[in-house]
Scaffold this active site. Structure first.
Site, short mmCIF file in Angstrom:
data_model
loop_
_atom_site.label_atom_id
_atom_site.label_comp_id
_atom_site.label_asym_id
_atom_site.label_seq_id
_atom_site.Cartn_x
_atom_site.Cartn_y
_atom_site.Cartn_z
N THR A 1 0.88 -1.14 0.00
CA THR A 1 0.03 0.00 0.04
C THR A 1 0.64 1.07 -0.13
O THR A 1 2.06 1.10 0.27
CB THR A 1 -0.83 0.00 1.28
OG1 THR A 1 -1.71 -1.03 1.28
CG2 THR A 1 -1.49 1.24 1.46
N ARG B 1 -15.15 -5.73 -0.68
CA ARG B 1 -14.44 -5.54 0.55
C ARG B 1 -13.85 -4.14 0.62
O ARG B 1 -13.13 -3.74 -0.24
CB ARG B 1 -13.46 -6.47 0.99
CG ARG B 1 -12.48 -6.33 2.47
CD ARG B 1 -11.10 -5.65 2.09
NE ARG B 1 -10.35 -5.70 3.42
CZ ARG B 1 -9.16 -4.93 3.36
NH1 ARG B 1 -8.77 -4.31 2.31
NH2 ARG B 1 -8.43 -5.05 4.44
N VAL B 2 -14.30 -3.48 1.84
CA VAL B 2 -13.68 -2.02 1.74
C VAL B 2 -12.70 -2.22 2.91
O VAL B 2 -13.07 -2.73 4.01
CB VAL B 2 -14.72 -0.85 2.21
CG1 VAL B 2 -14.01 0.31 2.53
CG2 VAL B 2 -15.78 -0.58 1.09
N GLY B 3 -11.37 -1.63 2.92
CA GLY B 3 -10.40 -1.86 4.00
C GLY B 3 -10.34 -0.44 4.67
O GLY B 3 -11.10 0.36 4.58
N ASP B 4 -9.22 -0.39 5.42
CA ASP B 4 -9.07 0.90 6.08
C ASP B 4 -8.69 2.15 5.64
O ASP B 4 -9.07 3.02 5.80
CB ASP B 4 -7.84 0.55 7.41
CG ASP B 4 -6.64 0.17 6.53
OD1 ASP B 4 -6.82 -0.67 5.67
OD2 ASP B 4 -5.58 0.89 6.37
N THR C 1 -0.60 1.79 7.00
CA THR C 1 -0.81 0.54 6.16
C THR C 1 -0.58 -0.74 7.05
O THR C 1 -0.20 -0.65 8.19
CB THR C 1 0.56 0.81 5.18
OG1 THR C 1 0.74 -0.79 4.60
CG2 THR C 1 1.92 0.92 5.76
N GLY C 2 -1.03 -1.80 6.37
CA GLY C 2 -1.18 -3.24 7.22
C GLY C 2 -2.46 -3.46 7.11
O GLY C 2 -3.22 -3.44 6.40
N HIS C 3 -2.69 -4.67 8.12
CA HIS C 3 -4.02 -5.27 7.98
C HIS C 3 -5.23 -4.43 8.29
O HIS C 3 -5.38 -3.78 9.44
CB HIS C 3 -3.94 -6.47 9.26
CG HIS C 3 -5.12 -7.44 9.39
ND1 HIS C 3 -6.10 -7.26 10.21
CD2 HIS C 3 -5.62 -8.26 8.25
CE1 HIS C 3 -7.07 -8.42 10.08
NE2 HIS C 3 -6.73 -8.80 8.90
#
Ligand code: ASP
Length: 318
Positions: A174, A202-205, A225-227
């Site tokens: 990212t 899916r919408v991420g952070d 960035t990350g999970h």
């Protein structure tokens, strides 16, 4: 030679990351090269007297065009093998923000996010509707499938074999940028393809204010960035801002918020932070995170936990 803008106000700083994760050794050189190019491109905008938002977006553009990163061209794929991207911009002067989620087939999702901020009465648009909105206003469309790379297809095959989408293990790519301009204004910009093998829709952070990024001229600016699901649960970007408001430095606030995420959720992430004085915070609890910043005539960069390289940049005469 320094431009007129340089040194007129707050120090100019352009800080980028190229994603937290298990970056393989062979991926390291291209990532380090990419983050330095992005930091340089964004810094040039600041040096020319440009706004923090323009500079952060310019830096993200460079990484969206580079398939070493998981954003724009080179984005990872959902379980059906498609690119669905998320992006966010935030302006620290006004707290204005704009974002897109699961947007397909645009070259620069960060431009679409900025357009939402500037031209829509909303903060977040998603899917085909977000693409229609952006392309109708001049954001460059990409032909269907044009953003898919063989590397992303291979990563999807691996993700499907692994079968566990709950841990962050994307290869870490990212992208994000934060900047402070000569008027002391701050901005944040973040862009991603999300996680390999994610569910369709899916919408991420990344496109969520306070999760993927935040900017407030009275405190600082962050890109994460990350999970994604862990970042959402901990409101990572805004948690860092809150810690800074309580008096922690950019570095300590970033590290502490990430340690808390790791301790509570047993997952990995990283973040970059600038205070409104131009102090830098870079931290990650993943194996690696590529990052770079340009401040004055110094380019700082690294990717491994204890790595911090500095080069003096020789400016070309104008
Ligand atoms: N945070 C991104 C997401 O979950 C992925 C990443 O940063 O690697 O969508």
């Amino acid at each position: 030679m320094a431009s007129a803008a340089e040194g007129a106000g707050a120090p100019l700083v352009l800080l980028v990351h190229g994603g937290a994760g298990d970056v393989a050794d062979e991926g390291v050189p291209r990532k380090l090269e990419g983050v330095r190019r992005a930091a340089q491109a964004g810094y040039e905008v600041l040096r020319g007297g440009g706004a923090a938002l323009d500079a952060a977006v310019a830096a993200v553009h460079v990484m969206e065009d580079d398939d070493a990163f998981n954003a724009g061209y080179g984005s990872v794929l959902n379980v059906d093998g498609e690119v669905e991207m998320d992006a966010l911009v935030m302006d620290g002067k006004t707290l204005n923000a704009g974002a897109v989620g699961v947007i397909p087939d645009v070259r620069h999702p960060i431009d679409a996010a900025r357009l939402v901020m500037e031209c829509a009465p909303h903060v977040l648009l998603v899917g085909e509707a977000a693409k229609r909105f952006a392309v109708a206003r001049g954001v460059e469309a990409a032909p269907p499938g044009a953003l898919v790379t063989p590397r992303a297809q291979a990563a999807l095959r691996q993700a499907v074999e692994r079968g566990d989408y709950t841990m962050h293990d994307t290869g870490g790519s990212t992208v994000g940028a934060v900047a402070i301009d000569s008027r002391g204004h701050l901005a944040s910009a973040t862009s991603t393809g999300g996680t390999s093998g994610k569910m369709v829709g899916r919408v991420g952070d990344t496109p969520l204010v306070g999760c993927g990024g935040y900017a407030d001229d009275t405190v600082g600016t962050v890109s994460t960035t990350g999970h994604g699901e862990s970042i959402i649960k901990t409101n990572l970007a805004h948690s860092i801002i809150v810690l800074m408001r309580q008096g922690l430095s950019a570095q300590d606030a970033t590290q502490r918020a990430l340690d808390e995420l790791g301790r509570r959720l047993n997952n990995t992430a990283g973040a970059i932070t600038l205070s409104n004085k131009g102090d830098v915070g870079v931290a990650f609890i993943s194996k690696r995170m590529s990052w770079a910043y340009r401040k004055g005539n110094e380019m700082h960069y690294g990717i491994d936990p204890d790595q911090h390289c500095v080069e003096i940049v020789q400016e070309k005469e104008n």
